[in-house]
Motif scaffolding. Structure first.
Motif, PDB file in Angstrom:
ATOM      1  N   THR A  75      33.416  57.402  98.748  1.00 50.60           N
ATOM      2  CA  THR A  75      33.287  56.431  98.044  1.00 50.60           C
ATOM      3  C   THR A  75      34.118  57.009  97.037  1.00 50.60           C
ATOM      4  N   VAL A  76      35.421  55.999  96.727  1.00 46.56           N
ATOM      5  CA  VAL A  76      36.483  56.067  95.162  1.00 46.56           C
ATOM      6  C   VAL A  76      36.204  55.045  94.813  1.00 46.56           C
ATOM      7  N   GLU A  77      35.810  54.686  93.474  1.00 42.81           N
ATOM      8  CA  GLU A  77      35.828  53.360  93.216  1.00 42.81           C
ATOM      9  C   GLU A  77      36.848  53.442  91.925  1.00 42.81           C
ATOM     10  N   PHE A  78      37.422  52.568  91.705  1.00 39.25           N
ATOM     11  CA  PHE A  78      39.306  52.428  90.334  1.00 39.25           C
ATOM     12  C   PHE A  78      38.498  51.826  89.478  1.00 39.25           C
ATOM     13  N   ARG A  79      38.004  51.963  87.993  1.00 42.39           N
ATOM     14  CA  ARG A  79      38.075  50.234  87.208  1.00 42.39           C
ATOM     15  C   ARG A  79      38.665  50.900  85.827  1.00 42.39           C
ATOM     16  N   ALA A  80      39.888  49.544  85.995  1.00 38.73           N
ATOM     17  CA  ALA A  80      41.003  49.925  84.788  1.00 38.73           C
ATOM     18  C   ALA A  80      40.286  49.988  83.500  1.00 38.73           C
TER      19      ALA A  80
END
Length: 153
Positions: free
Chosen positions: A106-111
């Motif tokens: 799982t890879v999550e991206f938060r600006a």
């Protein structure tokens, strides 16, 4: 036959990458971008195939400095543009396992504003400490290269 791993070990990593979330997310799914970062130092990405949709395939082949072939066979389970990628992960190395088991990535991206992204990576279902340590070292090297690619874009 592949079996789902029940291993209790996992690797969780966080990085802040200088670049917008859209670019960091795209780097995991765009074959041209993957060719630039998705192999540890001293290795090369020889093959990449990505079908960027739920149910699509994400397949890579890395050749190490000794000529060893390292394959990742993945199925994309979830995509939320610029926010999240979830996929199965089946690794086959130079000495293939008799029955490779399925891990979960799982890879999550938060600006963080317009210019940087917090990336959180969780690689689960690892069976041994050696598996966990190898996965941690591999992802650490890959994320270093990803940062360079995004910075150069």
């Amino acid at each position: 036959m592949n079996q789902t791993r029940t291993g209790a070990l996992a690797v969780r990593m966080k990085r802040v990458i200088s670049g917008p979330a859209e670019a960091v997310y795209a780097a995991f799914l765009d074959p041209d971008l993957l060719m630039r970062w998705y192999a540890p130092a001293g290795s090369r990405l020889a093959e990449v195939e990505v079908d960027p949709r739920v149910g699509g395939r994400h397949h890579t082949v890395v050749i190490d400095q000794d000529g060893g072939r390292h394959e990742n066979h993945c199925e994309i389970l979830e995509l939320i543009p610029a926010e999240k990628i979830v996929m199965t992960w089946i690794y086959r190395g130079p000495q293939p396992l008799a029955d490779p088991s399925e891990q979960l990535l799982t890879v999550e991206f938060r600006a963080l504003g317009d210019r940087s992204t917090e990336l959180t990576l969780l690689h689960e279902r690892l069976d041994t400490v050696a598996d966990r340590d190898g996965v941690r070292a591999g992802w650490s090297s890959l994320l270093d290269r990803l940062e360079e690619v995004i910075a150069d874009a």
